[in-house]
Design an enzyme around this catalytic site. Structure first.
Site, PDB file in Angstrom:
ATOM      1  N   ASP A 186      39.147  40.051  25.212  1.00  0.00           N
ATOM      2  CA  ASP A 186      38.831  39.356  26.452  1.00  0.00           C
ATOM      3  C   ASP A 186      40.142  39.089  27.188  1.00  0.00           C
ATOM      4  O   ASP A 186      41.049  38.454  26.633  1.00  0.00           O
ATOM      5  CB  ASP A 186      38.100  38.054  26.154  1.00  0.00           C
ATOM      6  CG  ASP A 186      37.435  37.476  27.394  1.00  0.00           C
ATOM      7  OD1 ASP A 186      38.158  36.915  28.231  1.00  0.00           O
ATOM      8  OD2 ASP A 186      36.198  37.604  27.519  1.00  0.00           O
ATOM      9  N   ASN A 194      42.053  37.704  39.729  1.00  0.00           N
ATOM     10  CA  ASN A 194      41.194  38.061  40.871  1.00  0.00           C
ATOM     11  C   ASN A 194      41.372  37.094  42.026  1.00  0.00           C
ATOM     12  O   ASN A 194      41.446  37.488  43.196  1.00  0.00           O
ATOM     13  CB  ASN A 194      39.729  38.083  40.435  1.00  0.00           C
ATOM     14  CG  ASN A 194      39.305  39.429  39.862  1.00  0.00           C
ATOM     15  OD1 ASN A 194      39.921  40.453  40.146  1.00  0.00           O
ATOM     16  ND2 ASN A 194      38.266  39.419  39.040  1.00  0.00           N
ATOM     17  N   HIS A 199      40.711  41.370  44.160  1.00  0.00           N
ATOM     18  CA  HIS A 199      39.893  42.178  43.246  1.00  0.00           C
ATOM     19  C   HIS A 199      40.459  43.579  43.036  1.00  0.00           C
ATOM     20  O   HIS A 199      40.239  44.190  41.984  1.00  0.00           O
ATOM     21  CB  HIS A 199      38.463  42.258  43.769  1.00  0.00           C
ATOM     22  CG  HIS A 199      37.718  40.961  43.643  1.00  0.00           C
ATOM     23  ND1 HIS A 199      37.134  40.545  42.477  1.00  0.00           N
ATOM     24  CD2 HIS A 199      37.491  39.960  44.545  1.00  0.00           C
ATOM     25  CE1 HIS A 199      36.560  39.363  42.648  1.00  0.00           C
ATOM     26  NE2 HIS A 199      36.770  38.978  43.905  1.00  0.00           N
ATOM     27  N   ASP A 203      40.883  45.176  39.474  1.00  0.00           N
ATOM     28  CA  ASP A 203      40.386  46.499  39.074  1.00  0.00           C
ATOM     29  C   ASP A 203      41.506  47.354  38.500  1.00  0.00           C
ATOM     30  O   ASP A 203      41.297  48.100  37.533  1.00  0.00           O
ATOM     31  CB  ASP A 203      39.772  47.207  40.284  1.00  0.00           C
ATOM     32  CG  ASP A 203      38.413  46.634  40.661  1.00  0.00           C
ATOM     33  OD1 ASP A 203      37.872  45.830  39.887  1.00  0.00           O
ATOM     34  OD2 ASP A 203      37.891  47.008  41.734  1.00  0.00           O
ATOM     35  N   GLU A 229      35.589  41.497  32.092  1.00  0.00           N
ATOM     36  CA  GLU A 229      36.919  41.699  31.486  1.00  0.00           C
ATOM     37  C   GLU A 229      36.838  41.772  29.968  1.00  0.00           C
ATOM     38  O   GLU A 229      37.822  41.555  29.268  1.00  0.00           O
ATOM     39  CB  GLU A 229      37.855  40.562  31.902  1.00  0.00           C
ATOM     40  CG  GLU A 229      37.517  39.199  31.339  1.00  0.00           C
ATOM     41  CD  GLU A 229      36.533  38.409  32.175  1.00  0.00           C
ATOM     42  OE1 GLU A 229      36.539  37.169  32.076  1.00  0.00           O
ATOM     43  OE2 GLU A 229      35.762  39.020  32.941  1.00  0.00           O
TER      44      GLU A 229
END
Length: 308
Positions: A186, A194, A199, A203, A229
């Site tokens: 994680d 983010n 974002h 990504d 994630e």
């Protein structure tokens, strides 16, 4: 007697006219495989002259491979069955070109053979087109299968495919009596990435991590972006000590991914089984372990224990 001969001549004329009107080759050979009759198809379509074929061995028409097939299969079949249908052979055009044909042949009472020959050039072209179409469809089906089983961003296995393949691996492990390790990774503080960097940066980080995991894993490992994630790695036939060693290496490699001025980090939860267990149960154990890793400061590995 004269009347009978005239009738026979007229009959032969009718037969020859009928055969000349056929849209295929008609051929007769005697018991010695010498050509005794050809219809006009040979002169009009294949440009053979009657003198080049009449009285000659039928071998002049066929390629070597077709002659071998003729001798080894067609003749024995005719002697046994009296007829052969839809044989695939190759004959020569008068100019030397090779023409694929479909042949029907029947054994005559005098030991000769009556042949009908159909040009199969267009059929072969159609067959090739069908083969190409099938190959194209197979490629498209493979692409669709890949799209249905992979995560678009990272190109790792998606959630559904991971659950399916993991269940199969656990069943195999139970039959073969080897252990399986499940790693849940994680990304630490991903929401902050983010929120502060956008974002697109989020990504980029996920894609970079996905590529790292793909390069890191063995061919036998299952690697998935399971959601958001969260990533899963299933390691077949891997001991606890080897699993912990892999986790240490992962932490070190992942730290090489930079997010702004900082290094990326992950919390890893590990569950190891050496007996039959469902994927859901193994996943829940790894999820509990990753929760513990986060509660103990993140950027660390925790192993699920029954008494934890």
């Amino acid at each position: 007697m004269i009347k009978v001969e005239e009738n026979n001549i007229e009959h032969n004329k009718v037969v020859n006219y009928s055969l000349d009107s056929f849209p295929c080759g008609a051929l007769v050979t005697n018991s010695a495989r010498v050509i005794t009759y050809i219809n006009s198809y040979f002169t009009k379509q294949l440009l053979w002259q009657p003198n080049d074929l009449i009285g000659k061995s039928v071998d002049v028409l066929f390629t070597l491979s077709s002659r071998i097939f003729f001798q080894s299969y067609l003749i024995p079949t005719l002697l046994h069955e009296k007829v052969c249908e839809e044989m695939q052979l190759i004959i020569f055009h008068a100019d030397g070109r090779r023409i694929p044909i479909t042949v029907n042949a029947s054994l005559r009472a005098d030991g000769g053979i009556s042949w009908s020959l159909f040009n199969a050039s267009k059929r072969d072209k159609l067959y090739e087109e069908l083969i190409k179409t099938r190959e194209t469809l197979e490629i498209q089906a493979e692409k669709l299968k890949l799209l249905a089983s992979t995560d678009e961003l990272t190109e790792l296995l998606n959630r559904r495919e991971m659950k399916y393949r993991s269940s199969l691996m656990l069943e195999q492990a139970a039959r073969s009596h080897y252990s399986v390790s499940l790693l849940m990774l994680d990304v630490d503080h991903f929401k902050k990435i983010n929120d502060t960097m956008g974002h697109l940066e989020g990504d980029r980080v996920l894609k970079k991590l996905g590529q790292l995991l793909k390069d890191f894993g063995r061919k036998t490992d299952l690697i998935s972006r399971f959601g958001g994630e969260e990533f899963l790695i299933m390691l077949p036939d891997t001991t606890q000590s080897d699993t912990l060693l892999l986790c240490r290496r992962l932490h070190k490699l992942i730290a090489e991914i930079k997010v702004g001025d900082s290094s990326l980090s992950v919390s890893i939860g590990v569950s190891i089984c050496d007996e039959q267990i469902s994927f859901i149960d193994l996943f829940t154990q790894a999820d509990n372990a990753v929760y513990k890793a986060k509660s103990r400061g993140r950027n660390r590995t925790e192993i699920y224990l029954d008494n934890s």
